[in-house]
Design a protein around this motif. Structure first.
Motif, PDB file in Angstrom:
ATOM      1  N   TRP A   1      37.819  45.126  33.293  1.00  0.00           N
ATOM      2  CA  TRP A   1      37.300  46.002  32.554  1.00  0.00           C
ATOM      3  C   TRP A   1      35.909  46.093  32.839  1.00  0.00           C
ATOM      4  O   TRP A   1      34.978  47.115  32.537  1.00  0.00           O
ATOM      5  N   ASP A   2      35.222  44.754  33.086  1.00  0.00           N
ATOM      6  CA  ASP A   2      33.689  44.735  33.538  1.00  0.00           C
ATOM      7  C   ASP A   2      33.464  45.364  35.002  1.00  0.00           C
ATOM      8  O   ASP A   2      32.170  45.158  35.331  1.00  0.00           O
ATOM      9  N   GLY A   3      34.397  45.507  35.862  1.00  0.00           N
ATOM     10  CA  GLY A   3      34.104  46.175  37.168  1.00  0.00           C
ATOM     11  C   GLY A   3      34.179  44.980  38.126  1.00  0.00           C
ATOM     12  O   GLY A   3      34.188  45.517  39.219  1.00  0.00           O
ATOM     13  N   SER A   4      34.084  43.569  37.744  1.00  0.00           N
ATOM     14  CA  SER A   4      33.992  42.595  38.741  1.00  0.00           C
ATOM     15  C   SER A   4      35.246  42.591  39.668  1.00  0.00           C
ATOM     16  O   SER A   4      35.191  41.994  40.828  1.00  0.00           O
ATOM     17  N   TYR A   5      36.278  42.932  39.091  1.00  0.00           N
ATOM     18  CA  TYR A   5      37.737  42.675  39.680  1.00  0.00           C
ATOM     19  C   TYR A   5      37.660  43.616  40.828  1.00  0.00           C
ATOM     20  O   TYR A   5      37.680  43.056  42.179  1.00  0.00           O
ATOM     21  N   PHE A   6      37.177  44.827  40.850  1.00  0.00           N
ATOM     22  CA  PHE A   6      37.166  45.894  42.128  1.00  0.00           C
ATOM     23  C   PHE A   6      35.964  45.307  43.171  1.00  0.00           C
ATOM     24  O   PHE A   6      36.228  45.860  44.201  1.00  0.00           O
ATOM     25  N   GLU A   7      35.199  44.676  42.434  1.00  0.00           N
ATOM     26  CA  GLU A   7      33.864  44.314  43.194  1.00  0.00           C
ATOM     27  C   GLU A   7      34.134  43.300  44.275  1.00  0.00           C
ATOM     28  O   GLU A   7      33.977  43.233  45.082  1.00  0.00           O
ATOM     29  N   SER A   8      35.095  42.399  43.705  1.00  0.00           N
ATOM     30  CA  SER A   8      35.524  41.376  44.661  1.00  0.00           C
ATOM     31  C   SER A   8      36.415  41.822  45.400  1.00  0.00           C
ATOM     32  O   SER A   8      36.365  41.229  46.592  1.00  0.00           O
ATOM     33  N   TRP A   9      37.430  42.870  45.274  1.00  0.00           N
ATOM     34  CA  TRP A   9      38.247  43.650  46.230  1.00  0.00           C
ATOM     35  C   TRP A   9      37.225  44.148  47.449  1.00  0.00           C
ATOM     36  O   TRP A   9      37.588  43.997  48.621  1.00  0.00           O
ATOM     37  N   ASN A  10      36.201  44.660  46.999  1.00  0.00           N
ATOM     38  CA  ASN A  10      35.195  45.266  47.646  1.00  0.00           C
ATOM     39  C   ASN A  10      34.747  44.078  48.766  1.00  0.00           C
ATOM     40  O   ASN A  10      34.629  44.367  50.041  1.00  0.00           O
ATOM     41  N   SER A  11      34.162  43.104  48.357  1.00  0.00           N
ATOM     42  CA  SER A  11      33.654  41.820  49.091  1.00  0.00           C
ATOM     43  C   SER A  11      34.963  41.324  49.858  1.00  0.00           C
ATOM     44  O   SER A  11      34.651  41.151  51.140  1.00  0.00           O
ATOM     45  N   TYR A  12      36.144  41.204  49.450  1.00  0.00           N
ATOM     46  CA  TYR A  12      37.199  40.580  50.132  1.00  0.00           C
ATOM     47  C   TYR A  12      37.551  41.528  51.250  1.00  0.00           C
ATOM     48  O   TYR A  12      37.503  40.920  52.369  1.00  0.00           O
ATOM     49  N   LEU A  13      37.635  42.832  51.099  1.00  0.00           N
ATOM     50  CA  LEU A  13      38.083  43.666  52.200  1.00  0.00           C
ATOM     51  C   LEU A  13      37.053  43.759  53.376  1.00  0.00           C
ATOM     52  O   LEU A  13      37.348  43.762  54.553  1.00  0.00           O
TER      53      LEU A  13
ATOM     54  N   GLN B   1      37.354  35.752  48.938  1.00  0.00           N
ATOM     55  CA  GLN B   1      39.200  35.681  49.193  1.00  0.00           C
ATOM     56  C   GLN B   1      39.832  36.692  48.258  1.00  0.00           C
ATOM     57  O   GLN B   1      38.817  37.354  47.585  1.00  0.00           O
ATOM     58  N   LYS B   2      41.225  36.560  48.430  1.00  0.00           N
ATOM     59  CA  LYS B   2      41.752  37.565  47.511  1.00  0.00           C
ATOM     60  C   LYS B   2      41.402  37.347  46.128  1.00  0.00           C
ATOM     61  O   LYS B   2      41.506  36.356  45.631  1.00  0.00           O
ATOM     62  N   PRO B   3      41.026  38.393  45.362  1.00  0.00           N
ATOM     63  CA  PRO B   3      40.735  38.235  43.855  1.00  0.00           C
ATOM     64  C   PRO B   3      41.884  37.912  43.070  1.00  0.00           C
ATOM     65  O   PRO B   3      42.625  38.592  43.516  1.00  0.00           O
ATOM     66  N   VAL B   4      41.780  37.268  42.160  1.00  0.00           N
ATOM     67  CA  VAL B   4      42.647  36.876  41.079  1.00  0.00           C
ATOM     68  C   VAL B   4      42.396  38.076  39.797  1.00  0.00           C
ATOM     69  O   VAL B   4      41.244  38.193  39.382  1.00  0.00           O
ATOM     70  N   PHE B   5      43.472  38.596  39.386  1.00  0.00           N
ATOM     71  CA  PHE B   5      43.159  39.436  38.256  1.00  0.00           C
ATOM     72  C   PHE B   5      43.078  39.044  36.887  1.00  0.00           C
ATOM     73  O   PHE B   5      43.815  37.916  36.747  1.00  0.00           O
ATOM     74  N   SER B   6      42.282  39.442  36.329  1.00  0.00           N
ATOM     75  CA  SER B   6      42.327  39.352  34.731  1.00  0.00           C
ATOM     76  C   SER B   6      41.736  40.481  34.055  1.00  0.00           C
ATOM     77  O   SER B   6      40.847  41.208  34.766  1.00  0.00           O
ATOM     78  N   SER B   7      42.301  40.768  32.883  1.00  0.00           N
ATOM     79  CA  SER B   7      41.798  42.078  32.180  1.00  0.00           C
ATOM     80  C   SER B   7      40.218  42.267  31.877  1.00  0.00           C
ATOM     81  O   SER B   7      39.938  42.978  32.030  1.00  0.00           O
ATOM     82  N   SER B   8      39.712  40.928  31.702  1.00  0.00           N
ATOM     83  CA  SER B   8      38.176  41.101  31.361  1.00  0.00           C
ATOM     84  C   SER B   8      37.501  41.213  32.787  1.00  0.00           C
ATOM     85  O   SER B   8      36.691  42.266  32.596  1.00  0.00           O
ATOM     86  N   ARG B   9      37.954  40.998  33.777  1.00  0.00           N
ATOM     87  CA  ARG B   9      37.328  41.363  35.225  1.00  0.00           C
ATOM     88  C   ARG B   9      37.449  42.642  35.635  1.00  0.00           C
ATOM     89  O   ARG B   9      36.804  43.415  35.988  1.00  0.00           O
TER      90      ARG B   9
END
Lengths: 363, 464
Positions: free
Chosen positions: A49-61, A39-47
């Motif tokens: 910087w560790d790259g997991s936020y964009f990884e979640s976008w990859n999975s979501y899209l 599902q659409k990822p939720v932003f957090s600064s820690s996520r």
């Protein structure tokens, strides 16, 4: 002209998919793949910087891409047509069924399996007569030449490693290819008539009538279905019921709740096979108040046992089902729910070949 | 984010293209710069500042070298090498030295493994070529830091090359024209690369992984070496095709990076065709400065050994890469010395012999565990008493026969050959026109299908 068609064609393609996916609503579950979709990822600064936020976008899209199921289905078809490949995601796919290719025979796993059985027997019911059955997988019955386990060696090894008080119930002749789902590893409950007869005969139980009332769930997407990418149509899941099955009370030790053998809401789970006693769980106690038998069965089992146990309810007043994947064998003695000292008790170890060959999940 | 992914193809790229072609000319580089940093931050947000630092530092030092007096120029140049290679050494090789040292003297040197920033080998080599060319007065420095950052971070070549030199695109950075012919050509080239990666390399990778999972045989090892070789070729050349294609779409003309290396007639020929941007980098910045071939024979051999040790280590801080480099050095020295005359007289034989030499080289390349490497090599050469084949292998080979056939076919220049053949015929030209329009769409859709259903999608050249 050629260049314009390509440039504008791709421009249109990009625009179409981009705006379609913006307007399309997100899907939460893919039943055909038996998994939840990102599902659409939720932003957090820690996520971030560790790259997991964009990884979640990859999975979501990727998960929410328009016409995703269609693309997946066509891919398998195309792969079969272009490359002539029958292997998809490690499974052998024919137009009729999907077969998971088992890894090579693991002697260490067989030894672990038999050692565990011997340890349970010597700890809880020493020197008593116990039964065991190793359920062949459907590859056993496939005539086509695919890499298969050395079944003869497997059965012989298990036989050799277990002491004489372990009596084998050989189920190979009671099943056939049609006894299994086409898109799943499990056997079909409605095809277990011969298996029930064989178990009753070998364990000295009176034969009982096979339930005839059928309820169905369709489509049933088995655990292999997604590997076939839609080349193989989904199965029909049948669950049989009878008076005994209807009135049997089931206690789930993990959830600390009573239930019935079949709860139809379980059909809405990602795995509809959960209709059989609610799916994977460490300990269940089935009590049939209408039983004319006073016998009791302790069934050490994997998921194959879930669809078989209801069919044995006419033979037993109580069935205790223990799944050693989810509860450590050393803890069994501490549970008041299980009493191994009863004299009118049968013990049955019932496991599929794939668990026996990868038995380190059993504790 | 990689090119062969749904987010890149259907979201990132369309948005960037839309913005790029919408804005006036003077803002186009700005769009590329923002897009490139966003692209990099999708994979490595932590190292965006490193990329930024590298860009600003090398721009600054380039100016210093260009304007400095002769003694200071050299000092600035050496300082730039120290910073660039120091950065590369820390992130890529720091772990290697103390970890090997501690095998001999345990616990003496503390060590840790820094996270490797994606593409550091590529952008560092680009930066070094930039400052070196300025030092040699072959190249003037970038006009603005903004322009240099756009070059260094340009997303089509940022994370997996090719190593684009500043001189190649400096003129286009300030003055370029995007034509519909170039955009169309770029799209077609991109789709070719995408198809190589998704329809061949990834499928070969999955096949190779399956082969690894069952009991070894002699033939199994050779087939796996073949599958790995094809996988690496289609993966890396596919990525280069995508980079070149994207460059064309934005009006940049990168140099070719591959030229059907697997049909090479000798190892020397192979290295003229494989990863051309890397081998030419080492030729121009290491081999020739060392004296190249115009030196005494022993010094020539020394030069070759140095270049190939560096080439091996460039691919990774692991002994197998050094071994890989030395393996090629050995054959290159042979070809340039003892076998030079024989090779020129027997081109057919050398072409056949080159194939197994290459297959073994990619075994060295793929296996970082030296003990496993030894086992594989023994198995391949009948030294391990393994069966030649078994029924399981035959089953998998049968299943992958068409895949391997296509891989062989597309590793040769069959496509340009067919195009040439068709273009000489009256009907052929019309057929060719139709195919050139239809194929990009068909293969783009096929690649999308594979991407959506993909569970096996390694990107081999990421680790460099």
């Amino acid at each position: 002209m050629k260049d314009k068609i390509i440039v504008f064609g791709f421009g249109f393609l990009f625009l179409f998919f981009f705006f379609y996916s913006l307007l399309d609503t997100d899907v939460s579950v893919s039943f055909s793949e038996r998994r939840t979709l990102a599902q659409k990822p939720v932003f957090s600064s820690s996520r971030f910087w560790d790259g997991s936020y964009f990884e979640s976008w990859n999975s979501y899209l990727s998960d929410q891409f328009p016409f995703r199921d269609w693309f997946r289905e066509k891919k398998t078809e195309v792969s079969s047509r272009i490359y002539g490949m029958n292997l998809h995601h490690g499974a052998y796919v024919t137009k009729d069924a999907i077969y998971e290719l088992e890894p090579s025979l693991s002697i260490s796993s067989l030894t672990h399996f038999t050692n565990l059985l011997k340890e349970v027997e010597s700890t809880y019911f020493p020197h008593r007569s116990v039964f065991y059955a190793v359920i062949p997988d459907k590859n056993y019955y496939l005539e086509e030449e695919i890499p298969k386990l050395d079944y003869d060696k497997l059965y012989q090894e298990v036989r050799n490693q277990l002491p004489p008080n372990f009596q084998e119930i050989s189920l190979q002749d009671s099943l056939q290819l049609e006894s299994y789902y086409r898109t799943d590893l499990h056997w079909r409950q409605e095809k277990l008539g011969n298996v029930v007869k064989k178990i009753q005969k070998d364990m000295g139980l009176p034969s009982s009538s096979f339930p005839t009332i059928e309820k169905t769930c369709q489509p049933f997407y088995g655990s292999y279905y997604s590997k076939g990418g839609g080349m193989v149509s989904p199965d029909k899941l049948v669950y049989l019921t009878s008076d005994s099955i209807r009135v049997t009370k089931v206690y789930n030790y993990e959830k600390e709740e009573n239930r019935f053998v079949y709860e139809e809401e379980d059909l809405n789970h990602v795995d509809a096979y959960d209709i059989y006693l609610g799916g994977a769980t460490p300990l269940l106690v089935l009590e049939n108040p209408h039983s004319i038998s006073d016998r009791e069965l302790i069934l050490f089992r994997d998921s194959f046992g879930s669809s078989l146990a209801p069919l044995l309810l006419d033979s037993y007043q109580k069935i205790t089902m223990i799944d050693l994947r989810y509860i450590h064998s050393s803890l069994l003695g501490q549970l008041l729910l299980i009493d191994f000292s009863s004299s009118n008790q049968d013990i049955l170890f019932l496991y599929g070949v794939s668990i026996v060959n990868q038995s380190f999940t059993l504790k | 984010m990689v090119f062969s992914s749904i987010p890149f193809l259907y979201y990132f790229l369309p948005v960037v293209l839309f913005c790029y072609f919408l804005v006036p000319r003077r803002l186009k580089n700005g769009i590329l710069l923002i897009a490139s940093f966003f692209f990099y931050s999708c994979g490595e947000p932590r190292f965006v500042f490193l990329l930024f630092f590298s860009g600003v530092f090398n721009y600054w030092i380039g100016k210093k070298i260009e304007k400095g007096r002769s003694t200071f120029r050299k000092r600035w140049f050496l300082f730039s090498l120290l910073v660039n290679f120091g950065m590369l050494f820390f992130f890529k090789y720091y772990f290697f030295v103390p970890s090997n040292f501690s095998k001999i003297f345990p616990g003496v040197l503390p060590y840790f493994r820094p996270i490797l920033p994606i593409g550091i080998s590529f952008f560092t080599f680009q930066a070094v070529s930039y400052v070196t060319d300025i030092y040699r007065k072959k190249q003037t420095s970038a006009k603005t830091v903004f322009s240099f950052l756009t070059y260094l971070s340009f997303f089509p070549q940022l994370i997996a090359g090719p190593i684009v030199r500043y001189e190649t695109i400096s003129a286009e950075l300030s003055n370029r024209k995007e034509t519909i012919e170039d955009i169309s050509k770029g799209i077609r080239r991109f789709v070719v690369g995408l198809s190589k990666k998704v329809l061949l390399a990834d499928v070969l990778g999955a096949f190779s992984a399956t082969l690894k999972s069952f009991s070894p045989t002699v033939l199994g090892y050779w087939v796996q070496a073949l599958a790995n070789t094809f996988q690496l070729y289609f993966d890396f050349s596919g990525y280069s095709d995508m980079a070149i294609g994207l460059g064309l779409v934005f009006g940049f003309h990168f140099l070719e990076n591959f030229n059907y290396p697997l049909i090479a007639s000798t190892i020397t020929d192979f290295w003229r065709r494989w990863h051309i941007s890397l081998s030419s980098w080492f030729r121009d910045y290491v081999y020739i400065p060392l004296g190249g071939s115009r030196v005494k024979p022993m010094r020539h051999i020394f030069n070759i050994l140095v270049v190939w040790a560096c080439t091996g280590f460039w691919h990774g801080a692991s002994w197998n890469f050094l071994l890989w480099g030395m393996y090629f050095a050995f054959f290159l020295i042979l070809e340039k010395t003892i076998l030079a005359k024989w090779i020129s007289k027997h081109p057919k034989i050398t072409r056949i012999v080159t194939i197994p030499i290459l297959l073994v080289s990619f075994v060295l390349f793929n296996e970082t565990d030296l003990s496993k490497l030894g086992t594989i090599l023994q198995g391949m050469f009948f030294l391990d008493h393994l069966p030649f084949l078994h029924s399981e292998l035959l089953f998998y080979l049968k299943d992958a026969a068409v895949l391997l056939f296509f891989s062989c076919l597309f590793a040769t220049p069959i496509v340009p050959f067919v195009k040439k053949w068709l273009s000489k015929r009256k009907m052929g030209l019309s057929i060719l026109s139709v195919l050139e329009v239809v194929f990009p769409f068909v293969f783009f859709f096929l690649s999308t299908m594979y991407l959506i259903d993909s569970t096996f999608q390694p990107f081999l050249y990421f680790r460099f």
